[in-house]
Scaffold this motif. Structure first.
Motif: not given
Lengths: 419, 338
Positions: A15-17, B119-123, B125-132, B134-138
């Motif tokens: 999140l910070l990142l 990669q797991g964390a990105l996935g 965060v994508r869910v927690v923030l509902s962010d498209r 981040l889904a792309m970055v993932h």
């Protein structure tokens, strides 16, 4: 719920990142800048003040893409739009534990039709014809009169069947409840878009927004209750416009074009009907050949555009192919006008449906928003229109042209003059 | 320090190699399932993370998972498979520090573990923030991780150790020594494959506010780069086809085939999403083609395009690593000779 330390540490680090998220914010609907520019050209007045005030009124009445609002206090009670459906269709994509999808418009429609339903979504330039702009409230494929709105049933069928040969998909595999929510949202975007357009025109034409100063009484501000009470000129105009637009949608069911009873023909009677239809197709009254070409092969040269793009080109006296003239409109979000191509009927693909009832309505009403004209229905042959029997002959001929047709081809089927 | 490592110096670590092969075999399906999650817009079907609807990931009732909504099935399945990959990555690090004596391989294994965690964390965060976005970055990070897995499998393999055997190299004088140009071409293949993945991801995760002009630019670049990449694979194969080393010529040939398949899948992906483009109406049936939203075959074509993109990147990376290894070996050989 048990909290695991390690994954949460990673979550916090991530999140910070990434900060508070990277998505482009979707806070409000974009204004209809193309129409504002069109008005500025046609009325030769500045439209910035009208755009600004209309924008705030529209947002107050209809909410935002994430939190839509339905101003039921101003709407025709017969126009039943479920606010629950609007909430389901709007906003970002989510799904619930039971598999219910939320944010349906962004899941299925936004890439082509855009957030406000302008038809200028990210993938729109690759579509031919362009995706529908919902905001003028003009729809091609419907069972109602040419100038009328489509019924809910028309929109639902369109979503279910899709439009073959175009980018419009069939949503037949989607849950019917989702389609119902999408229909509500399409009507919502249409009503919102039409209200925005009508208010902008009224602001210029009736309230003096094109002049140097605007009377306070004429200002387009909702001022809460004043809209319903109509205490100022501006508020009265808002109420009138919203009511007029919603009435048109509410009365769509009563505008359905009745189709006379028709007979299934076979054998010689069918062949004779097809032959009569062929004569009408190539004759002076229906004159289908003028656009669809001999034998419906679509080889006639036509130089007409659809109404959506004509509005900011030919109707302003501008040449659609003049890049310099079109540049300000394109900058405002308009799509480059493209020639409207008449259907090649020999493909046997009818975008609005090829059944007899649909074709009857298409011939007698034309296609709204396109150059396809209506043929007048007359009681007796008088040279000004076609009788309903003649229209059914014409339909049978058109249906005979497709490659999968079970209707016999006309004996004198025209062939292309070119090899 | 000796100039050439002998096969004795690089102790064989079958366990490490097997684990790296296992992770390769797990990650490609993981990319398929992840692709399906996006194709079916199921990314937000489980709104919490790291748990699933309040349950620990591994304790979520399997009946609800297997027989519940399809969205939940693929999203939770994606998470479980991702967790399995994470465990295998931990095993790889342990095996590397236990059996592997090449320091850079050990640290590559550590990098692999860090990547899977990221990669797991990105996935998540994508869910927690509902962010498209981040889904792309993932979605873009997954293929990079897959490529690293493939590289690890290559460098821990028997063949790599054999290639490190100076005696064997000296005996095979006919084997090509890659030129600088060829090495640069191989790097370009990797870079272009990844650029293609990024462009594809930008199209797939397009924002509702993206302008038509911007999207058109991405599409055009994606198409042009695809054909340029295809031409480059042809060029690389021409240089490698008679190099005397099948570990180089075969991936070169496979790449031509994969990019051809990928272009066909790309056309298919466009067609099942937006119908046939105007300039392809000459294709029989194109003018009567009906796009079917969420059709199974359509979804497989789209997801196949995503997965094949990862495969192209991984094969390019494998080829690149082998070419550079070959260059390094030739350099060591020259040092021994002098």
């Amino acid at each position: 719920m048990k909290v695991s330390l390690l994954p949460n540490c990673f979550l916090i680090a991530a999140l910070l990142l990434v900060g508070p998220g990277c998505d482009a914010p979707v806070e409000s609907f974009p204004d209809n800048d193309v129409y504002a520019l069109t008005l500025a050209h046609s009325r030769d007045v500045p439209t910035e003040a009208a755009s600004r005030d209309v924008s705030s009124v529209i947002e107050e009445l209809f909410g935002t893409p994430n939190q839509p609002r339905w101003p039921s206090e101003l709407m025709d009670p017969d126009l039943r739009i479920s606010e629950q459906n609007l909430t389901r269709a709007a906003g970002p994509q989510l799904s619930e534990k039971d598999g219910t999808h939320l944010g349906l418009f962004r899941e299925h429609c936004v890439t082509c039709h855009a957030l406000s339903g302008s038809g200028a979504g990210p993938a729109s330039v690759f579509q031919n014809p362009y995706p529908r702009d919902f905001r003028p409230g003009v729809y091609k494929w419907k069972s109602t009169q040419r100038d009328a709105k489509p019924t809910r049933d028309d929109l639902t069928k369109l979503l279910q069947h899709g439009v073959a040969g175009s980018g419009m998909p069939s949503f037949s595999l989607i849950d019917p409840d989702d389609l119902d929510a999408l229909v509500d949202y399409i009507v919502y975007l249409s009503v919102r878009g039409e209200t925005e357009r009508e208010l902008m025109a009224a602001a210029i034409d009736e309230l003096g927004y094109g002049e140097d100063s605007i009377d306070d009484d004429a200002r387009l501000v909702t001022q809460g209750e004043l809209v319903t009470q109509g205490e100022t000129d501006g508020a009265a105009v808002i109420r009138e416009v919203v009511e007029e637009v919603s009435n048109q949608w509410a009365s769509a069911e009563s505008e359905v074009v009745p189709v006379p009873a028709w007979e299934e023909l076979s054998g010689e009677t069918l062949a004779a009907s097809v032959n009569r239809g062929k004569e009408l197709f190539h004759g002076p009254i229906a004159n289908c050949v003028g656009c669809h070409g001999k034998g419906g092969q679509g080889q006639a040269v036509t130089l007409d555009y659809d109404d959506w793009t004509k509005e900011y080109s030919t109707r302003l006296g501008l040449t659609p192919t003049d890049r310099d003239a079109m540049r300000p409109f394109k900058k405002a979000g308009a799509l480059t006008p493209r020639l409207a191509k008449p259907r090649k009927l020999t493909l046997g693909v009818y975008r609005g449906g090829g059944d007899t009832d649909s074709l009857y309505r298409r011939i007698t009403q034309g296609i709204a928003g396109s150059p396809m004209p209506a043929v007048a229905v007359v009681e007796q042959e008088d040279g000004t229109g076609l009788t309903s029997d003649q229209i059914f002959d014409l339909i049978r001929y058109v249906q005979s042209l497709g490659p999968q047709s079970t209707v016999p081809q006309s004996e004198f089927n025209y062939q292309s003059s070119t090899p | 320090m000796t100039a050439v490592n002998s096969s004795d110096e690089i102790a064989p670590s079958r366990m490490l190699h097997r684990l790296t092969v296992l992770i390769v075999c797990l990650v490609w399906p993981l990319i398929w399932v992840g692709g399906l999650v996006t194709t079916y817009d199921a990314g937000m079907s489980v709104p919490d993370w790291p748990g699933t609807y309040g349950y620990n990931l591994f304790l979520y009732p399997y009946k609800t998972w297997l027989f519940g909504p399809f969205d939940l099935f693929i999203e939770h399945g994606h998470r479980l498979l991702g967790a399995v990959v994470g465990f295998v990555a931990i095993g790889i690090v342990i095996a590397a520090f236990w059996k592997e004596n090449r320091r850079w391989v050990r640290w590559l294994c550590v990098a692999l573990l860090l990547m899977v965690i990221a990669q797991g964390a990105l996935g998540g965060v994508r869910v927690v923030l509902s962010d498209r976005t981040l889904a792309m970055v993932h979605g873009c990070f997954g293929p990079a991780f897959f490529a690293i897995c493939v590289i690890l499998a290559v460098v821990t393999g028997r063949r790599w150790r054999q290639d490190s055997d100076a005696e064997r190299l000296r005996s095979s004088t006919s084997i090509l020594t890659p030129t600088k140009k060829l090495a640069a071409l191989a790097i370009s293949l990797v870079v272009l494959s990844y650029v293609q993945l990024l462009l594809g991801a930008m199209m797939r995760h397009v924002q509702p506010t993206t302008s038509a002009g911007h999207f058109a630019g991405i599409v055009s670049t994606h198409i042009l780069t695809a054909f340029f990449l295809w031409a480059m694979t042809g060029l690389v194969w021409l240089r490698l086809r008679r190099c005397g080393d099948l570990t180089l010529s075969r991936p070169g040939g496979i790449l031509i085939f994969l990019v051809a398949v990928q272009i066909a899948l790309g056309i298919g992906t466009w067609v099942v999403n937006y119908g046939w483009p105007s300039f392809m109406t000459w294709v029989p049936g194109s003018q009567s083609f009906l796009v079917q939203a969420k059709g199974f075959v359509d979804s497989m074509i789209v997801t196949g395009h995503v997965a094949t993109g990862s495969l192209i990147l991984a094969v390019s990376a494998m080829l690149c690593v082998r070419l550079f290894h070959r260059r390094w070996q030739a350099k060591q050989d020259r040092l021994v000779a002098t």
